[in-house]
Design a protein around this motif. Structure first.
Motif, short mmCIF file in Angstrom:
data_model
loop_
_atom_site.label_atom_id
_atom_site.label_comp_id
_atom_site.label_asym_id
_atom_site.label_seq_id
_atom_site.Cartn_x
_atom_site.Cartn_y
_atom_site.Cartn_z
N MET A 1 12.50 6.59 -2.39
CA MET A 1 11.50 5.61 -2.69
C MET A 1 11.20 4.86 -1.54
N LEU A 2 9.91 4.56 -1.31
CA LEU A 2 9.44 3.67 0.11
C LEU A 2 9.92 2.48 -0.24
N GLN A 3 10.28 1.55 0.99
CA GLN A 3 10.47 0.26 0.70
C GLN A 3 9.39 -0.42 1.19
N ARG A 4 8.98 -1.77 0.72
CA ARG A 4 7.61 -2.40 1.07
C ARG A 4 8.29 -3.13 2.35
N PRO A 5 7.50 -3.29 3.26
CA PRO A 5 7.72 -4.09 4.37
C PRO A 5 8.08 -5.37 4.25
N ARG A 6 8.94 -5.89 4.93
CA ARG A 6 9.42 -7.37 4.59
C ARG A 6 9.08 -7.89 6.25
N LEU A 7 7.81 -8.36 6.44
CA LEU A 7 7.74 -8.72 7.65
C LEU A 7 7.50 -10.34 7.92
N PRO A 8 7.68 -10.96 9.37
CA PRO A 8 7.81 -12.49 9.37
C PRO A 8 6.25 -12.64 9.26
N LEU A 9 6.02 -14.09 8.97
CA LEU A 9 4.71 -14.49 8.98
C LEU A 9 3.99 -14.46 10.20
N LEU A 101 -4.78 -8.29 4.35
CA LEU A 101 -3.44 -8.65 4.13
C LEU A 101 -2.70 -7.68 2.88
N ALA A 102 -3.41 -7.60 1.98
CA ALA A 102 -2.77 -6.60 0.95
C ALA A 102 -2.39 -5.31 1.54
N ASP A 103 -3.46 -4.84 2.16
CA ASP A 103 -3.11 -3.49 3.01
C ASP A 103 -1.99 -3.53 3.88
N PHE A 104 -1.82 -4.68 4.46
CA PHE A 104 -0.70 -4.77 5.76
C PHE A 104 0.40 -5.34 4.77
N ALA A 105 0.44 -5.97 3.72
CA ALA A 105 1.85 -6.22 3.22
C ALA A 105 2.62 -4.85 2.43
N TYR A 106 1.79 -4.17 2.08
CA TYR A 106 2.32 -2.76 1.50
C TYR A 106 2.29 -1.71 2.49
N LEU A 174 -4.43 -2.92 -6.27
CA LEU A 174 -4.83 -1.85 -5.76
C LEU A 174 -3.55 -1.34 -4.88
N GLN A 175 -3.43 -1.96 -3.69
CA GLN A 175 -2.39 -1.59 -2.96
C GLN A 175 -1.03 -1.50 -3.44
N LYS A 176 -0.91 -2.13 -4.53
CA LYS A 176 0.64 -1.97 -5.10
C LYS A 176 0.63 -0.58 -5.75
N HIS A 177 -0.49 -0.23 -6.31
CA HIS A 177 -0.64 1.20 -7.11
C HIS A 177 -0.58 2.21 -5.89
N LEU A 178 -1.37 2.12 -4.81
CA LEU A 178 -1.13 3.20 -3.90
C LEU A 178 0.25 3.22 -3.33
N PHE A 179 0.86 2.10 -3.05
CA PHE A 179 2.37 2.10 -2.73
C PHE A 179 3.00 2.68 -3.59
N ASN A 180 2.85 2.72 -5.10
CA ASN A 180 3.68 3.39 -5.97
C ASN A 180 3.57 4.90 -5.75
N ALA A 181 2.22 5.32 -5.84
CA ALA A 181 1.97 6.57 -5.70
C ALA A 181 2.49 7.31 -4.55
N ALA A 182 2.49 6.55 -3.47
CA ALA A 182 3.20 7.32 -2.22
C ALA A 182 4.71 7.20 -2.49
N SER A 183 5.13 6.26 -2.95
CA SER A 183 6.56 6.18 -3.31
C SER A 183 7.11 7.34 -4.18
N VAL A 184 6.46 7.88 -4.88
CA VAL A 184 6.83 9.09 -5.69
C VAL A 184 6.43 10.40 -5.45
N GLN A 185 5.42 10.01 -3.96
CA GLN A 185 5.20 11.45 -3.46
C GLN A 185 4.06 12.17 -4.34
N ALA A 186 3.14 11.37 -4.79
CA ALA A 186 1.97 11.93 -5.40
C ALA A 186 1.32 13.10 -4.94
N ASP A 187 1.20 12.84 -3.54
CA ASP A 187 0.13 13.92 -2.73
C ASP A 187 -1.40 13.46 -2.94
N PHE A 188 -1.72 13.44 -4.02
CA PHE A 188 -3.20 13.10 -4.18
C PHE A 188 -3.46 11.89 -5.05
#
Length: 506
Positions: A1-9, A101-106, A174-188
């Protein structure tokens, strides 16, 4: 499972700086080192360590105050709020900033997926389901998980599956859903991309492996959507700027403009039923029982294909899906099986009485272009039957739909019943009165039955048999948007089945 980046401000600050949207100086240095636990634009969804985004024409300072009380430690806004003791990252364009920012956060999840974006006035949902069905058949042969889907009907990212709220989700969702799909290796992942999403930056940062342009027609033209057709078309054409491949319909209106815009993509695949020079070309379209059959030629094969979804116009959507399969190199066998077995909820669903005297088609047609195509197809597929259409129009937006749908019904239906379809702030009778002006211009009469359930009963039980009845507009939707907000409703298909059961038992 991917981990969402935890970056500084500070990283978020530098990112906005590189984008060229920052207006003001650096916030206090100590805060730049603080990790951002969450990026949110909803004051009800804030945790300690949140970077809060102030967006929307109706945004109120009270929302920011609430976010601060819940733990937000900085905010992004076009307008500073001096009364709120938090550092502000002031930007020139909040929509662009939010998307980025949404894209960057995920962690830019679209870079880990092969994403197909589908746009068009009609057919987005059906095409998306066709593409998913083809991909899922191929993935099953590889013993891999099914592909993800973000559609008007359902959000299915491999982690969450629920009814969709918007055709294209807001950037953070949207980016959360893309992150979820990538996390479970959805491929497409296949997603519908609305003109509003493109115009207002909801898909900023989303890398598309393939962009599909189906068609363009008069829809979504209103003060709150697109001021004119030019703005509507230009918004849709933006999809090619973020795609590696473009699949375009040579049979659509403004095809030359579409083709020119698609040149921004390194690869372009064309499809058509009229132009034999298209990459994917279909001919000899005909009915074979309940299936629609056609010959197709692609760069890799020539053969017969079939779809089980009613509606001759769905050949266009099938060709789009076959074109996408060319981009990804999906085997021919998966294209054949994927198209044949695809099921699209609420799109040209067929129900019939036991004696075969009444056929009911449930379809999401909700603008003039889609209703015209549905009626023409139903007329062709059910010759010699009385054709009844039941529909309404949304309230508060898309005013042009009343003219388009009224003209389509007046020109092509024998019997017309007008009813509710998300009337929102308007009275149902007023909306129906607007539609009726265009119906009567064709010399046709109509009935207004405000309650949709009663309208469906009347449409089916009072039809002159043999009959075909088209229930248009709501498809498989579970809510009716009225003055006081969404209210639960029974899907048209279920209502049709109940009425037919009564007819069968009579």
């Amino acid at each position: 499972m991917l981990q969402r980046p935890r970056l500084p401000l500070g990283d978020y600050y530098q990112y906005l700086l590189r984008l060229g949207v920052l207006r003001e100086a650096t916030p206090p240095a100590a805060l730049l080192e603080r990790p951002v636990a969450l990026v949110s634009c909803d004051s009800k969804q804030v945790i300690p360590g949140t970077l809060f985004i102030c967006k929307g024409a109706k945004f109120k300072e009270a929302y920011l105050k609430s976010a601060m009380e819940q733990g937000a430690f900085a905010y992004v806004s076009e307008t500073p709020y001096p009364e709120i003791p938090l550092p502000c990252l002031q930007v020139s364009d909040i929509r662009q900033a939010q998307g980025a920012l949404a894209d960057f956060a995920y962690g830019h999840p679209s870079g880990k997926l092969r994403i197909t974006g589908v746009t068009g006035t009609k057919g987005k949902t059906t095409t998306s389901y066709y593409i998913k069905s083809i991909l899922d058949h191929f993935l099953s042969t590889q013993e891999k998980k099914p592909s993800a889907l973000l559609s008007t009907i359902v959000t299915d990212d491999g982690v969450e599956r629920r009814p969709a709220k918007l055709t294209t989700p807001e950037p953070l969702d949207l980016q959360k859903h893309l992150f979820n799909a990538a996390s479970v290796q959805a491929d497409f992942l296949t997603m519908e991309v609305s003109s509003q999403a493109l115009k207002y930056g909801r898909v900023i940062g989303v890398d598309l492996s393939c962009a599909v342009f189906l068609n363009i027609g008069e829809d979504h033209i209103s003060p709150v959507e697109h001021p004119d057709l030019e703005d509507y078309l230009n918004s849709k054409l933006l999809i090619f700027r973020q795609a590696r491949a473009g699949c375009i319909n040579l049979d659509c209106d403004h095809a030359d403009q579409v083709r020119a815009a698609a040149q921004a993509c390194p690869q372009v695949i064309t499809f058509s039923q009229n132009d034999p020079t298209a990459s994917v070309y279909a001919w000899d379209v005909h009915k074979d029982g309940h299936r629609t059959v056609f010959q197709v030629r692609t760069p890799r094969y020539q053969r017969e294909l079939a779809i089980s979804t009613p509606g001759l116009f769905n050949v266009e959507n099938a060709l789009a899906a076959a074109a996408v399969a060319e981009v990804y190199g999906i085997p021919e066998a998966s294209v054949v099986q994927g198209l044949l077995t695809a099921f699209v909820p609420g799109r040209m669903e067929h129900y019939a009485s036991r004696d075969g005297e009444i056929s009911v088609i449930v379809d999401y047609s909700h603008n003039g272009m889609s209703l015209q195509n549905a009626l023409r197809s139903v007329r062709a597929e059910y010759p010699g039957r009385e054709l009844t259409v039941m529909f309404g129009c949304t309230g508060g937006k898309g005013i042009d739909r009343r003219e388009g749908m009224g003209n389509a019904a007046g020109a092509l239906a024998d019997r017309i019943i007008l009813t509710e379809d998300d009337p929102g702030p308007e009275e149902i009778e007023d909306i129906c009165r607007d539609i009726a002006v265009f119906v009567t211009a064709h010399g046709k009469s109509y009935r207004v039955i405000p309650n949709r359930e009663r309208a469906i009963e009347e449409a089916i039980l009072s039809a002159k048999r043999p009959a075909v009845v088209l229930l248009a507009g709501k498809g498989c939707e579970l809510e009716q948007k009225r003055k006081n907000g969404p209210e639960p409703c029974t899907p048209d298909g279920e209502l049709a089945r109940r009425v037919l059961d009564r007819y069968d038992g009579a």
